[in-house]
Design a protein around this motif. Sequence first.
Motif, PDB file in Angstrom:
ATOM      1  N   GLY A   1      -4.105   5.151   2.375  1.00 37.73           N
ATOM      2  CA  GLY A   1      -4.230   3.856   3.034  1.00 37.73           C
ATOM      3  C   GLY A   1      -5.505   3.100   2.762  1.00 37.73           C
ATOM      4  O   GLY A   1      -5.914   2.249   3.563  1.00 37.73           O
TER       5      GLY A   1
ATOM      6  N   THR B   1      -4.981  -0.757   2.765  1.00 42.39           N
ATOM      7  CA  THR B   1      -4.798  -1.286   4.120  1.00 42.39           C
ATOM      8  C   THR B   1      -6.129  -1.411   4.838  1.00 42.39           C
ATOM      9  O   THR B   1      -6.439  -2.461   5.432  1.00 42.39           O
ATOM     10  N   LYS B   2      -6.934  -0.352   4.783  1.00 41.81           N
ATOM     11  CA  LYS B   2      -8.219  -0.357   5.495  1.00 41.81           C
ATOM     12  C   LYS B   2      -9.210  -1.325   4.865  1.00 41.81           C
ATOM     13  O   LYS B   2      -9.973  -1.998   5.570  1.00 41.81           O
TER      14      LYS B   2
ATOM     15  N   PRO C   1       1.532  -2.541   5.003  1.00 43.96           N
ATOM     16  CA  PRO C   1       0.530  -1.493   5.203  1.00 43.96           C
ATOM     17  C   PRO C   1       1.059  -0.089   4.935  1.00 43.96           C
ATOM     18  O   PRO C   1       2.267   0.176   4.986  1.00 43.96           O
ATOM     19  N   SER C   2       0.120   0.806   4.702  1.00 44.08           N
ATOM     20  CA  SER C   2       0.447   2.222   4.574  1.00 44.08           C
ATOM     21  C   SER C   2       0.709   2.803   5.962  1.00 44.08           C
ATOM     22  O   SER C   2       0.325   2.228   6.977  1.00 44.08           O
ATOM     23  N   CYS C   3       1.368   3.942   5.966  1.00 47.16           N
ATOM     24  CA  CYS C   3       1.659   4.633   7.225  1.00 47.16           C
ATOM     25  C   CYS C   3       1.187   6.077   7.124  1.00 47.16           C
ATOM     26  O   CYS C   3       1.211   6.672   6.040  1.00 47.16           O
TER      27      CYS C   3
ATOM     28  N   LEU D   1       0.629  -8.247   3.061  1.00 50.80           N
ATOM     29  CA  LEU D   1       0.416  -6.813   2.876  1.00 50.80           C
ATOM     30  C   LEU D   1       1.494  -6.036   3.611  1.00 50.80           C
ATOM     31  O   LEU D   1       1.830  -6.340   4.753  1.00 50.80           O
TER      32      LEU D   1
ATOM     33  N   SER E   1       8.125   2.301   9.165  1.00 48.60           N
ATOM     34  CA  SER E   1       7.270   2.143   7.986  1.00 48.60           C
ATOM     35  C   SER E   1       8.133   2.030   6.741  1.00 48.60           C
ATOM     36  O   SER E   1       9.361   2.209   6.786  1.00 48.60           O
TER      37      SER E   1
ATOM     38  N   ASP F   1       0.861  -1.172   0.000  1.00 46.04           N
ATOM     39  CA  ASP F   1       0.000   0.000   0.000  1.00 46.04           C
ATOM     40  C   ASP F   1       0.903   1.230   0.000  1.00 46.04           C
ATOM     41  O   ASP F   1       1.407   1.656   1.040  1.00 46.04           O
TER      42      ASP F   1
ATOM     43  N   ARG G   1      -3.672   1.611   9.369  1.00 42.49           N
ATOM     44  CA  ARG G   1      -2.427   2.226   8.921  1.00 42.49           C
ATOM     45  C   ARG G   1      -1.439   2.309  10.089  1.00 42.49           C
ATOM     46  O   ARG G   1      -1.839   2.448  11.245  1.00 42.49           O
TER      47      ARG G   1
ATOM     48  N   HIS H   1      -7.143  -3.825   8.010  1.00 38.55           N
ATOM     49  CA  HIS H   1      -6.009  -3.487   8.874  1.00 38.55           C
ATOM     50  C   HIS H   1      -5.944  -1.977   9.080  1.00 38.55           C
ATOM     51  O   HIS H   1      -6.605  -1.202   8.389  1.00 38.55           O
TER      52      HIS H   1
END
Length: 384
Positions: free
Chosen positions: A156, A159-160, A207-209, A205, A173, A151, A166, A164
């Motif tokens: 994000g 991710t969502k 994830p985004s931050c 995954l 990250s 992501d 962020r 999950h």
Amino acid sequence: MTAPYSSDDREKVVAKLPTDIRRELKVRAAEWTTDIQDAVTEGVTSWIALDSHPAVDTSGGMSFATYLPTGLYEQLKVASKARKVSYNQGMAQAIRHWLDSHPSPRPGTPRTTGARRLVFGNQKGGVGKTAVSAGVAQALAETGQKVLLIDFDPQGHLTKQLGHERLEIDSVSLAKHMLDENKNRELKDLFVPIKGGDFEERLWLLPSCKDAFLLDAKLATTRAVRIKETALERVMEAVEQDFDFIVIDCPPSLGYAMDTALYYGRTREGEEPGQSGIVIPVQAEDTSGDAYDMLAEQMDDMCDDLDVTIETLGFVVNLYDARNGYIATSSLQSWQSMDEPVLGIVPELKEQREAVRRKEPLLAYEPECEQAQVLRAIARRIKG
């Protein structure tokens, strides 16, 4: 969009199969570059002609749907009744017979250029980059490939949508790794396994931050990144050999972060054409074309400046609905007339929206829906 097969020549059939057989079927069909329904059709036809077949353990069976030529399922039921086995057992034996007749062609030649890298990008937001990249990643993982889904969008959404959160702004990250602010934490510690469906244990995954919004500005000013375009590649180098595919869901932006993703997806020295590159999700309307023009210009400039090749693997026309009339149909024709191929046309249907609302992967929530079938077809074309 219409169903994969018209009711005139195909009918939908549902049986209960053990998870291991369903997974093996999807992997093997992908390895033999054949549609699952065609593999099942061949298996059922061959099984009916057999004198007998060993029983298959069908305990713990789950719903499995496919499409068979009209009348073939009735023949399967007649043959099952004659052999005094259930319809589910007959279907399981037929699939087992096809699997045994089509052994895996692996192992192949190991890659020397790392994982294949698929960049999903478009400067325009709302075209469905997240849904398409996630669906293709799930489909690739279904075929036995190990896939990392990144992501790369500060918002994000990916991710969502996968259930999950962020990463917090003060957490380690991907962005911090790219800026050499990783506090000695390994990148692989951030990977999250995506559960559910036939891709489980093969899909992760990153994830985004919340700090990813700062990436463009910091890439423009930091001294830690000597050549800005290589920031993502330097970080991913340590984990590439753990995966067959790395799929990147990019932001709707033309900034430095997008440059790093495009550079990462370039064709590397020693890598065959068509293995890595960019996939461009679009919609059947004019603004997607305007956005693509800007992205193409950015790619051309990078290729000229850095003497690299970034392949456009193709377009995915997403959220297509022919009921929108001339605007949709004429725009679709425009995409189909481009030099690069249209990898697939994903219909506007409720299943994707429902999966997002439930925070579940589409191919786990509705694995047999029309959108899922199209995404699998796109993955097969990319995989080759």
